[in-house]
Design an enzyme around this catalytic site. Sequence first.
Site, PDB file in Angstrom:
ATOM      1  N   GLY A  11       0.773  -1.903   0.355  1.00  0.00           N
ATOM      2  CA  GLY A  11      -0.611   0.458  -0.437  1.00  0.00           C
ATOM      3  C   GLY A  11       0.677   1.136  -0.262  1.00  0.00           C
ATOM      4  CG  LEU A  34      -2.515  -7.942  -4.984  1.00  0.00           C
ATOM      5  CD1 LEU A  34      -1.904  -8.889  -5.982  1.00  0.00           C
ATOM      6  CD2 LEU A  34      -1.772  -6.596  -4.469  1.00  0.00           C
ATOM      7  CG  ASN A  36      -6.781   0.260  -1.784  1.00  0.00           C
ATOM      8  OD1 ASN A  36      -7.441   1.009  -2.656  1.00  0.00           O
ATOM      9  ND2 ASN A  36      -6.447   1.232  -0.427  1.00  0.00           N
ATOM     10  CG  PHE A  82       1.425  -0.171   7.210  1.00  0.00           C
ATOM     11  CD1 PHE A  82       1.471   0.934   7.473  1.00  0.00           C
ATOM     12  CD2 PHE A  82       2.558  -0.763   7.236  1.00  0.00           C
ATOM     13  CE1 PHE A  82       2.778   2.084   7.269  1.00  0.00           C
ATOM     14  CE2 PHE A  82       3.944  -0.350   7.230  1.00  0.00           C
ATOM     15  CZ  PHE A  82       4.040   0.792   7.886  1.00  0.00           C
ATOM     16  CB  SER A 126      -5.634   7.718  11.866  1.00  0.00           C
ATOM     17  OG  SER A 126      -6.328   9.357  11.761  1.00  0.00           O
ATOM     18  CE1 TYR A 151      -8.668   3.603   8.576  1.00  0.00           C
ATOM     19  CE2 TYR A 151      -9.202   6.386   9.385  1.00  0.00           C
ATOM     20  CZ  TYR A 151      -8.952   5.068   8.995  1.00  0.00           C
ATOM     21  OH  TYR A 151      -7.308   5.276   9.232  1.00  0.00           O
ATOM     22  CE  LYS A 155      -6.702   3.051  10.763  1.00  0.00           C
ATOM     23  NZ  LYS A 155      -5.626   2.067  10.742  1.00  0.00           N
ATOM     24  NE  ARG A 232      -8.509  18.149   7.863  1.00  0.00           N
ATOM     25  CZ  ARG A 232      -9.368  18.545   8.052  1.00  0.00           C
ATOM     26  NH1 ARG A 232      -8.562  20.184   8.887  1.00  0.00           N
ATOM     27  NH2 ARG A 232     -10.852  18.651   7.935  1.00  0.00           N
TER      28      ARG A 232
HETATM   29  P1  NAD Z   1      -3.665   1.309   1.943  1.00  0.00           P
HETATM   30  O1  NAD Z   1      -5.033   1.110   1.929  1.00  0.00           O
HETATM   31  O2  NAD Z   1      -2.546   2.702   0.875  1.00  0.00           O
HETATM   32  O3  NAD Z   1      -2.739   0.697   2.073  1.00  0.00           O
HETATM   33  C1  NAD Z   1      -2.942  -1.172   2.966  1.00  0.00           C
HETATM   34  C2  NAD Z   1      -2.873  -2.079   2.185  1.00  0.00           C
HETATM   35  O4  NAD Z   1      -3.242  -2.890   3.089  1.00  0.00           O
HETATM   36  C3  NAD Z   1      -3.215  -1.693   0.135  1.00  0.00           C
HETATM   37  O5  NAD Z   1      -1.796  -2.842  -0.369  1.00  0.00           O
HETATM   38  C4  NAD Z   1      -4.426  -3.386   1.091  1.00  0.00           C
HETATM   39  O6  NAD Z   1      -4.590  -4.070  -0.314  1.00  0.00           O
HETATM   40  C5  NAD Z   1      -3.723  -4.138   2.244  1.00  0.00           C
HETATM   41  N1  NAD Z   1      -4.379  -4.939   2.933  1.00  0.00           N
HETATM   42  C6  NAD Z   1      -5.715  -4.389   2.753  1.00  0.00           C
HETATM   43  N2  NAD Z   1      -6.890  -5.451   4.087  1.00  0.00           N
HETATM   44  C7  NAD Z   1      -6.308  -6.051   4.000  1.00  0.00           C
HETATM   45  C8  NAD Z   1      -6.230  -7.842   4.263  1.00  0.00           C
HETATM   46  N3  NAD Z   1      -6.831  -8.184   5.240  1.00  0.00           N
HETATM   47  N4  NAD Z   1      -4.965  -8.593   4.020  1.00  0.00           N
HETATM   48  C9  NAD Z   1      -4.374  -7.867   3.795  1.00  0.00           C
HETATM   49  N5  NAD Z   1      -3.927  -6.571   3.221  1.00  0.00           N
HETATM   50  C10 NAD Z   1      -4.541  -5.789   3.124  1.00  0.00           C
HETATM   51  O7  NAD Z   1      -3.561   2.588   3.392  1.00  0.00           O
HETATM   52  P2  NAD Z   1      -2.106   3.452   3.880  1.00  0.00           P
HETATM   53  O8  NAD Z   1      -2.111   5.302   3.310  1.00  0.00           O
HETATM   54  O9  NAD Z   1      -1.266   2.968   3.349  1.00  0.00           O
HETATM   55  O10 NAD Z   1      -3.134   3.172   4.983  1.00  0.00           O
HETATM   56  C11 NAD Z   1      -2.118   2.214   5.901  1.00  0.00           C
HETATM   57  C12 NAD Z   1      -1.888   2.201   7.630  1.00  0.00           C
HETATM   58  O11 NAD Z   1      -1.956   4.168   7.153  1.00  0.00           O
HETATM   59  C13 NAD Z   1      -3.888   2.018   7.396  1.00  0.00           C
HETATM   60  O12 NAD Z   1      -4.083   1.803   8.856  1.00  0.00           O
HETATM   61  C14 NAD Z   1      -4.393   3.233   7.511  1.00  0.00           C
HETATM   62  O13 NAD Z   1      -5.918   3.120   7.846  1.00  0.00           O
HETATM   63  C15 NAD Z   1      -3.324   4.529   8.246  1.00  0.00           C
HETATM   64  N6  NAD Z   1      -3.750   5.584   7.891  1.00  0.00           N
HETATM   65  C16 NAD Z   1      -3.612   5.920   6.785  1.00  0.00           C
HETATM   66  C17 NAD Z   1      -3.966   7.225   6.721  1.00  0.00           C
HETATM   67  C18 NAD Z   1      -3.642   8.152   5.266  1.00  0.00           C
HETATM   68  O14 NAD Z   1      -3.934   9.316   5.103  1.00  0.00           O
HETATM   69  N7  NAD Z   1      -3.109   7.228   3.703  1.00  0.00           N
HETATM   70  C19 NAD Z   1      -4.234   8.402   7.681  1.00  0.00           C
HETATM   71  C20 NAD Z   1      -3.397   8.024   8.700  1.00  0.00           C
HETATM   72  C21 NAD Z   1      -3.419   6.403   9.028  1.00  0.00           C
HETATM   73  C1  WQD Z   2      -7.897  17.020   3.334  1.00  0.00           C
HETATM   74  C2  WQD Z   2      -8.810  18.878   3.743  1.00  0.00           C
HETATM   75  C3  WQD Z   2     -10.954  18.817   3.505  1.00  0.00           C
HETATM   76  C4  WQD Z   2     -10.789  16.826  -0.953  1.00  0.00           C
HETATM   77  C5  WQD Z   2      -8.971  11.896   5.788  1.00  0.00           C
HETATM   78  C6  WQD Z   2      -9.093  11.191   7.066  1.00  0.00           C
HETATM   79  C7  WQD Z   2      -8.243  10.489   7.486  1.00  0.00           C
HETATM   80  C8  WQD Z   2      -7.331  10.848   7.550  1.00  0.00           C
HETATM   81  C9  WQD Z   2      -7.030  10.899   6.510  1.00  0.00           C
HETATM   82  C10 WQD Z   2      -6.836   8.265   8.299  1.00  0.00           C
HETATM   83  C11 WQD Z   2     -10.036  19.062   4.128  1.00  0.00           C
HETATM   84  C12 WQD Z   2     -10.825  19.230   2.214  1.00  0.00           C
HETATM   85  C13 WQD Z   2     -10.324  17.442  -0.030  1.00  0.00           C
HETATM   86  C14 WQD Z   2     -11.113  18.146  -1.970  1.00  0.00           C
HETATM   87  C15 WQD Z   2     -11.109  19.252  -0.413  1.00  0.00           C
HETATM   88  N1  WQD Z   2      -7.176   9.151   6.630  1.00  0.00           N
HETATM   89  N2  WQD Z   2     -10.598  18.566   0.753  1.00  0.00           N
HETATM   90  N3  WQD Z   2     -11.253  19.208  -0.787  1.00  0.00           N
HETATM   91  O1  WQD Z   2     -10.262  14.840   6.055  1.00  0.00           O
HETATM   92  O2  WQD Z   2      -8.465  15.703   6.526  1.00  0.00           O
HETATM   93  O3  WQD Z   2      -8.175  13.417   6.998  1.00  0.00           O
HETATM   94  O4  WQD Z   2      -7.337  11.772   5.643  1.00  0.00           O
HETATM   95  O5  WQD Z   2      -6.674   7.762   9.316  1.00  0.00           O
HETATM   96  O6  WQD Z   2      -8.791  10.358   9.157  1.00  0.00           O
HETATM   97  O7  WQD Z   2     -10.390  11.432   7.785  1.00  0.00           O
HETATM   98  O8  WQD Z   2      -7.945  14.450   4.713  1.00  0.00           O
HETATM   99  O9  WQD Z   2      -7.088  14.645   2.576  1.00  0.00           O
HETATM  100  O10 WQD Z   2      -9.795  14.390   3.374  1.00  0.00           O
HETATM  101  O11 WQD Z   2      -8.688  16.308   3.545  1.00  0.00           O
HETATM  102  O12 WQD Z   2     -11.143  20.863   0.037  1.00  0.00           O
HETATM  103  O13 WQD Z   2     -11.457  17.227  -2.947  1.00  0.00           O
HETATM  104  O14 WQD Z   2      -8.794  19.444   2.623  1.00  0.00           O
HETATM  105  O15 WQD Z   2     -12.191  19.337   3.041  1.00  0.00           O
HETATM  106  O16 WQD Z   2     -10.109  20.455   4.895  1.00  0.00           O
HETATM  107  P1  WQD Z   2      -8.856  14.863   6.125  1.00  0.00           P
HETATM  108  P2  WQD Z   2      -8.858  15.164   3.525  1.00  0.00           P
END
Ligand code: NAD
Ligand code: WQD
Length: 342
Positions: A11, A34, A36, A82, A126, A151, A155, A232
């Site tokens: 991911g 795979l 996502n 992850f 998160s 979601y 967490k 943010r």
């Molecule tokens: P992502 O979707 O790109 O990566 C997650 C990976 O996990 C993917 O490759 C997916 O195929 C795999 N996966 C999902 N479910 C699975 C399962 N049951 N078995 C095996 N593989 C599985 O997401 P990311 O952005 O890399 O996020 C990684 C972690 O970080 C997640 O736990 C997410 O909640 C957390 N997180 C992400 C963000 C963000 O904004 N991207 C913010 C805060 C926390």
């Molecule tokens: C950022 C800012 C929107 C899209 C999300 C999850 C959070 C975490 C990170 C996993 C906000 C604005 C966005 C658009 C916009 N993920 N925006 N137009 O909402 O801070 O956080 O991702 O844990 O849990 O909620 O991130 O990138 O969606 O938004 O104006 O098309 O951009 O309103 O202010 P967010 P985001």
Amino acid sequence: MKKIVVTGGLGYIGSHTVVALQNTGFEVVVIDNLSNSSLDVLGGITNITGQAPAFERLDLRNKADVTEFFKTHNDLDGVIHFAASKAVGESVENPLLYYENNLNTLVYLLQECKAHSINNIIFSSSCTVYGEPDSLPITETAPVKKAMSPYGNTKQISEEILNDVCSISEIKAIALRYFNPIGAHKSAEIGELPIGVPQNLVPFITQTAAGIREQLSVFGDDYDTPDGSCIRDYIHVVDLAKAHVIAMQRLLNNKNNTNFELFNIGTGAGSSVFEIINTFEAVTGKNLNYKVVDRRPGDVTAVYADTQKAHEVLGWKAEKSLEEALASAWKWEQKVRSKKVI
Ligand code: NAD
Ligand code: WQD
């Protein structure tokens, strides 16, 4: 050489962390189903580090497969977890998918870690656990608010599960509370691959600049912030990946103060949506077509991290600038389009 299993390692954040681990001298085994991500990511990682990580295509929801994996791999030193589903809106539509994929998988992993004495775990949490914060910047001692989505709830519950397990076993865990990860590896070999219409700001911006989306909607300019748009803490994914390596080293070297530790991983600086747009335009020379629309339900006004604990205790600090992050996101967008990966 220490051997680490990285779940969700193909991911977005996982793939950058695999690169950082390999470049630090760790041996890595990736688990991914795979759902996502794509197998192409393995090639991207290999092109950067010169070594292909071991890969097991496995769905962590399948307990028997998880058990089998740990039977086969009996020389693991730690787990970086992850794998999860991460779309806030989808979690409201389908909460059971989120509770199954984000909680069952953690429980199965912990059961195997306990059974095989794999005592070092890093977990992806998160900033969503803070909800609408009472004060800024947010410290780790700020209250965890009632989750605004299933979601977010997964967490919060995951952190509680880890805390409970760590308090009665040899298992040590660090939960990293990420703020908003953006950007890509400078080589553009790996990056974020949103499926369908991106929900997050930066991929929507890069797809708009690339002509895939007609117009970016700015969700509200009437917030109580200097320019009216939300604020943010956007953290370069390469800096974020490094934090995992440092956190794992802390556990492996028994440097942790308690068996369960929490750290904010952000830059410590807030940027508004308009600042992101302006910086993107400045570093890429592209004009972004955007329009202000209504607020998006559930958005909080401003969120940014106090990163003192991560700096002082973990010895980690974000190093890369917003400009670098947005330039790398744009480079990746152009590369991914030309390769037609998605
Ligand atoms: P992502 O979707 O790109 O990566 C997650 C990976 O996990 C993917 O490759 C997916 O195929 C795999 N996966 C999902 N479910 C699975 C399962 N049951 N078995 C095996 N593989 C599985 O997401 P990311 O952005 O890399 O996020 C990684 C972690 O970080 C997640 O736990 C997410 O909640 C957390 N997180 C992400 C963000 C963000 O904004 N991207 C913010 C805060 C926390
Ligand atoms: C950022 C800012 C929107 C899209 C999300 C999850 C959070 C975490 C990170 C996993 C906000 C604005 C966005 C658009 C916009 N993920 N925006 N137009 O909402 O801070 O956080 O991702 O844990 O849990 O909620 O991130 O990138 O969606 O938004 O104006 O098309 O951009 O309103 O202010 P967010 P985001």
